[in-house]
Design an enzyme around this catalytic site. Structure first.
Site, PDB file in Angstrom:
ATOM      1  N   HIS A   1       0.808  -1.222   0.000  1.00  0.00           N
ATOM      2  CA  HIS A   1       0.000   0.000   0.000  1.00  0.00           C
ATOM      3  C   HIS A   1       0.840   1.271   0.000  1.00  0.00           C
ATOM      4  O   HIS A   1       0.496   2.254  -0.645  1.00  0.00           O
ATOM      5  CB  HIS A   1      -0.982  -0.012   1.187  1.00  0.00           C
TER       6      HIS A   1
ATOM      7  N   ASP B   1      -5.755  -0.032   8.283  1.00  0.00           N
ATOM      8  CA  ASP B   1      -4.545   0.803   8.325  1.00  0.00           C
ATOM      9  C   ASP B   1      -4.647   1.840   9.449  1.00  0.00           C
ATOM     10  O   ASP B   1      -3.720   2.015  10.247  1.00  0.00           O
ATOM     11  CB  ASP B   1      -4.387   1.498   6.965  1.00  0.00           C
TER      12      ASP B   1
ATOM     13  N   HIS C   1      -6.154   3.855  -1.013  1.00  0.00           N
ATOM     14  CA  HIS C   1      -6.200   3.627   0.437  1.00  0.00           C
ATOM     15  C   HIS C   1      -6.279   4.918   1.246  1.00  0.00           C
ATOM     16  O   HIS C   1      -6.466   4.878   2.459  1.00  0.00           O
ATOM     17  CB  HIS C   1      -5.013   2.764   0.901  1.00  0.00           C
ATOM     18  N   HIS C   2      -6.144   6.086   0.578  1.00  0.00           N
ATOM     19  CA  HIS C   2      -6.327   7.359   1.297  1.00  0.00           C
ATOM     20  C   HIS C   2      -7.604   8.064   0.892  1.00  0.00           C
ATOM     21  O   HIS C   2      -7.817   9.222   1.266  1.00  0.00           O
ATOM     22  CB  HIS C   2      -5.125   8.280   1.059  1.00  0.00           C
TER      23      HIS C   2
ATOM     24  N   LYS D   1       6.079   5.413  -1.153  1.00  0.00           N
ATOM     25  CA  LYS D   1       6.823   6.332  -0.265  1.00  0.00           C
ATOM     26  C   LYS D   1       8.314   6.305  -0.568  1.00  0.00           C
ATOM     27  O   LYS D   1       9.067   7.185  -0.138  1.00  0.00           O
ATOM     28  CB  LYS D   1       6.580   5.952   1.194  1.00  0.00           C
TER      29      LYS D   1
ATOM     30  N   HIS E   1       2.844   9.866  -2.953  1.00  0.00           N
ATOM     31  CA  HIS E   1       3.289   8.475  -2.757  1.00  0.00           C
ATOM     32  C   HIS E   1       2.285   7.487  -3.351  1.00  0.00           C
ATOM     33  O   HIS E   1       2.650   6.384  -3.744  1.00  0.00           O
ATOM     34  CB  HIS E   1       3.548   8.177  -1.273  1.00  0.00           C
TER      35      HIS E   1
END
Ligand SMILES: [Fe+2]
Length: 433
Positions: free
Chosen positions: A271, A353, A324-325, A275, A300
Site C-alpha cells: 500500500h 490501516d 487507500h487514502h 513512499k 506516494h
C-alpha cells in the site's frame, strides 16, 4: 508451502471426462457406420429382388389372383440373410391397388400393418421413378420400395410397391458386433488414458513445483518491498503484517471470496510502496507537514501505482495502492472518490490501516487504548470510513487488538504466514492464477 492435494483429483477427473467424450464419439461413429453397412446390404438385396419381380411382371397381363399368388411366393419364402418383404403390391396407373399380399405372422409388425393398410395413400406421393426410403416403425428399420413395372411411355404404367424388413438375426448379429466394437474402442481409450496418466502427472508435478517457486518468489518480493519502505519510513515490518492480518480478517468477516482476499494481501503489503519516491525531509519529518509538503507526500500514491504497474502480478494490488487514502465523504486523495466509488478492498484496508496506526506507538505519539481507537473510528464513520464495514469490524476488532496490537514479537508475522498458506498454497488453481 504444501503440495496441492487436489492435483491428482483434478487430473484424474479431466482425463476421465476426456476419455468419456472420446469413447462416446467413437461409439456414435461405430453405430452410425454399422447401421450404414446393414442398410446398404439390405437395400441392395431388396432392390435386386424387387427388380426381379418387376421384370417378371413386365409385359404379362396377370389376373388379380395370379398376381397375388406370385407376390405371396416372394414374401417369407424368399427371405435372405439381410431380411425379407413383409408387404408387396401392384398398383395401376391411377394408384389403385391391383393386388397385394402381406406377411402377417410377425406379431411385432402391428404398427406396420396399420401403415400397410393404407399402401395406396402411403405410396401414392411418388409416382415417377424409383423410390427406396428407410422408415422406422416400432424402433425397427423398414425399407419402402416403389418401382415402375411397365415402360413409362406405354399405355399402362403399373408399379410394384413393397416394404422390406431387416432380419432380426441380422440385427442381433449387428448388435453383438457393435457391442464388441464399442467395448474395444472404450477399452482402448481407457487403456491409453491409464498409460498417459503418470506421464501427465509427472509433467504437471514439475510445472506445479516451478509455479510454486515462482509464487514464493513473488510473495517474498512483496514482503521485501513492504519491508524496504518500512525501513525507510522508520517503521517496522510488523505494521505491514498487522494491517495485512486485520484487513484479511475483516474481509473474511465480510465473506469476500478467496480471489479477492489474495488481491487484498498484495495490496496490504504494497500500500505505501510509493513512499520510496518521497524525499527524506518530508517522509521523515517529525512534526506536522506544511501544506506544500503534504501535497508532495500525497504523491506516494501515484508513485506506488507507477511502481506496481511494472509487474503484472503486483499490479493486482492497484485498488488498494491507488485508493487507500480515499474517504467515503469524498474528502480523501488523490481522486476524491466517494462511497462505493472507492473499491471495496480499499475501504476495507483503510479501516485496518488507521486502526493499526491508532493502536501503535510512534515517535510522536503513544499507542491508543482499544476504547480510544474505536471512539476515533466511530467519529469517522460515514465520513472517513464505510459505516457498514466499520460495524462488521467492530465485531472482530477486540480479539485482534488483544492478540496483536502494538506488539513487535512476530505474532502478526506468524499469523500472516498461515494466511498466505491458506490463500496461496491450498490449491493448484490459486497457484496458476
Ligand atoms: Fe499511504
Amino acid at each position: 508451502m504444501k503440495k496441492p492435494r487436489s492435483l491428482h483429483r483434478r487430473l484424474a477427473l479431466s482425463l476421465a471426462l476426456v476419455a468419456l467424450a472420446v469413447s462416446a464419439a467413437l461409439t456414435c461413429l461405430i453405430v452410425h457406420r454399422r447401421s450404414d453397412i446393414i442398410r446398404t446390404a439390405a437395400s441392395n438385396d431388396a432392390e435386386t429382388r424387387a427388380a426381379m419381380i418387376s421384370a417378371y411382371l413386365r409385359h404379362r397381363d396377370l389376373t388379380r389372383s395370379e398376381l397375388e399368388n406370385l407376390l405371396a411366393a416372394m414374401l417369407p419364402d424368399t427371405a435372405s440373410d439381410t431380411g425379407h418383404f413383409i408387404f408387396l403390391g401392384v398398383t395401376d396407373a391411377q394408384g389403385r391397388m391391383l393386388a397385394e399380399v402381406s406377411h402377417n405372422h410377425e406379431a411385432s409388425l402391428e404398427e406396420f400393418k396399420a401403415i400397410a393398410g393404407l399402401p395406396a395413400q402411403a405410396l401414392r406421393k411418388l409416382r415417377d421413378g424409383e423410390l427406396l426410403e428407410w422408415k422406422i416403425i416400432g424402433n425397427r428399420p423398414y425399407l419402402e420400395v416403389s418401382l415402375p413395372v411397365d415402360d413409362p411411355e406405354g399405355p399402362t404404367v403399373r408399379r410394384l410397391e413393397g416394404w422390406f424388413a431387416v432380419s432380426r438375426s441380422e440385427e442381433r448379429e449387428a448388435a453383438a458386433a457393435l457391442a464388441v466394437a464399442v467395448a474395444a474402442s472404450v477399452g482402448t481409450v481407457l487403456l491409453t488414458t491409464l498409460v498417459l496418466y503418470p506421464v501427465i502427472l509427472r509433467m504437471l508435478s514439475r510445472l506445479t513445483r516451478l509455479t510454486r517457486r515462482l509464487l514464493e518468489s513473488n510473495l517474498e518480493a512483496l514482503q521485501v518491498l513492504g519491508s524496504t519502505i518500512a525501513k525507510r519510513d522508520g517503521d517496522t515490518d510488523e505494521h505491514n503484517f498487522r494491517v495485512t492480518l486485520y484487513s484479511v480478517r475483516l474481509a473474511e468477516a465480510l465473506k469476500l471470496n478467496d480471489h479477492k482476499i489474495r488481491l487484498l494481501i498484495k495490496g496490504a503489503f504494497l500500500h505505501d510502496v510509493g513512499k520510496i519516491g518521497i524525499r527524506d525531509s518530508i517522509l521523515l519529518k517529525p512534526g506536522k507537514l506544511e501544506p506544500t509538503e503534504f501535497e508532495e507526500m500525497k504523491l506516494h500514491v501515484a508513485h506506488g501505482v507507477d511502481i506496481i504497474s511494472r509487474s503484472h502480478w503486483m499490479d493486482e494490488a492497484k485498488p488498494v495502492v491507488a485508493c487507500h487514502h480515499e474517504k467515503v465523504d469524498g474528502s480523501g486523495y488523490p481522486a476524491g472518490l466517494k462511497g462505493d466509488e472507492i473499491p471495496l478492498l480499499a475501504r476495507i484496508f483503510a479501516l485496518a490501516d488507521v486502526f493499526d496506526a491508532l493502536t501503535s506507538e510512534r515517535p510522536y505519539k503513544k499507542a491508543f487504548s482499544y476504547e480510544e481507537a474505536i471512539a476515533t473510528l466511530r467519529f469517522g464513520s460515514g465520513t472517513h470510513f464505510d459505516q457498514g464495514i466499520l460495524e462488521v469490524f467492530l465485531t472482530i476488532s477486540h480479539p485482534l487488538f488483544d492478540l496483536f496490537a502494538n506488539r513487535e514479537d512476530g505474532a502478526a508475522r506468524r499469523e500472516v504466514e498461515k494466511i498466505i498458506e491458506r490463500y496461496y498454497g491450498a490449491d493448484m488453481a490459486a497457484l496458476l492464477e
